[in-house]
Design an enzyme around this catalytic site. Structure first.
Site, PDB file in Angstrom:
ATOM      1  N   LYS A   1      -2.633  -2.202  -7.522  1.00 19.60           N
ATOM      2  CA  LYS A   1      -1.891  -1.710  -6.656  1.00 19.60           C
ATOM      3  C   LYS A   1      -1.111  -2.602  -5.548  1.00 19.60           C
ATOM      4  O   LYS A   1      -1.414  -3.737  -5.585  1.00 19.60           O
ATOM      5  CB  LYS A   1      -2.717  -0.584  -5.716  1.00 19.60           C
ATOM      6  CG  LYS A   1      -3.481   0.536  -6.698  1.00 19.60           C
ATOM      7  CD  LYS A   1      -2.555   1.526  -7.329  1.00 19.60           C
ATOM      8  CE  LYS A   1      -3.641   2.639  -8.131  1.00 19.60           C
ATOM      9  NZ  LYS A   1      -2.518   3.590  -8.726  1.00 19.60           N
TER      10      LYS A   1
ATOM     11  N   SER B   1       1.754   3.918 -12.819  1.00 20.34           N
ATOM     12  CA  SER B   1       1.554   4.089 -11.304  1.00 20.34           C
ATOM     13  C   SER B   1       2.158   3.154 -10.567  1.00 20.34           C
ATOM     14  O   SER B   1       2.375   3.264  -9.214  1.00 20.34           O
ATOM     15  CB  SER B   1       0.022   4.146 -10.895  1.00 20.34           C
ATOM     16  OG  SER B   1      -0.598   2.857 -11.319  1.00 20.34           O
TER      17      SER B   1
END
Length: 293
Positions: A132, A59
């Protein structure tokens, strides 16, 4: 060599004992001591200062690849809040879909290894641990898209330097799935941050799972440390440098490429190890040893 004698001409027993006490500790005794000291230092550093995290998914590609290990500064957000552009590790809320976790070991050796890995911070992350990039901070207005670009406080971001495989623009937004690049404007609530993965096509992030409380942030990922050919820092991209401040939040310090706190905590274990070696006499006698990771 001059010896101190008693009045009867014999060597003082106390001085003999003192000389024996000053003799260098044998290697077979010193090595276990050094290992125990190193382990204790690793546990303390992992708990309060730094922790290594394993990257289990794609991701954050191509900034972070599967199998990379990153160093996370766990104290920087004790003195300030996260800023836009930083890569952070955090615990997902109940809205965040748990990522696939590796099966726990079943044999004794595997269980012991997993426990030791957890203690020193080199084990795989839990199913609710995520990494993230911070896109919005409290009070920011974040939405997409302006000519395909994410907008923060009215300014479109140039994300070409770090975004890999962006989501398709033509797909309509879906609040249950992050496959679309589009999402409606959100005002980041107080005490929370809006985060997104760099590999937008596969990242499940705040677009569909909501912002993350700052209290859930473990720390800032500031360096890739493994594999060795990928050693590099994780700076804040320049596109975040000139964004206007949100109306609902006070001004925050500008993003910086190098975190001084991270540099300080990296020096601490090295200094401690050198101190232990110096006290053992190994450095003074030119017989230093090198530990391999």
């Amino acid at each position: 060599m001059v010896q101190m004698l008693d009045e009867d001409g014999t060597v003082d027993p106390w001085r003999r004992r003192a000389r024996r006490a000053r003799r260098q500790m044998p290697l077979w005794q010193e090595l276990p001591l050094l290992l125990v000291v190193a382990f204790c230092l690793a546990v303390l550093i992992r708990t309060f200062l730094l922790q290594a995290f394993f990257i289990p998914s794609g991701s954050m590609e191509n900034t972070l690849l599967i199998g990379d290990r990153v160093l996370v500064n766990k104290v920087v957000y004790d003195v300030r809040d996260p800023v836009r552009g930083e890569v952070v590790v955090f615990r997902g809320t109940d809205r965040w879909v748990a990522q696939e976790a590796p099966a726990p070991p079943t044999n004794l050796a595997g269980k012991v290894g997993r426990t030791l890995g957890d203690l020193v911070g080199i084990s795989r992350p839990g199913e609710k641990d995520f990494i993230k990039r911070v896109i919005g901070v409290p009070g920011d207005r974040v939405w997409c898209c302006d000519n395909g670009r994410v907008v923060v406080n009215g300014v479109p971001l140039d994300e070409r330097g770090y975004v890999s495989e962006d989501s398709p623009v033509e797909l309509p937004p879906n609040p249950k799935e992050c496959r679309s690049r589009q999402f409606t404007e959100i005002v980041v609530p107080p005490g929370q941050i809006f985060v997104m993965g760099d590999h937008r096509l596969v990242s499940q992030d705040a677009r569909c799972q909501g912002p993350v409380p700052i209290d859930n942030v473990v720390g800032r990922a500031f360096m890739i440390v493994w594999p060795s050919q990928r050693w590099t820092t994780l700076p804040v991209p320049e596109t975040f440098a000139d964004l206007p401040q949100p109306n609902a939040a006070p001004a925050r310090p500008a993003p910086v490429d190098a975190d001084p706190v991270g540099g300080v905590v990296l020096i601490l274990p090295v200094a401690a190890a050198l101190s232990v070696l110096a006290r053992s006499g190994r450095l003074r006698h030119g017989r230093g040893r090198r530990l391999h990771p």
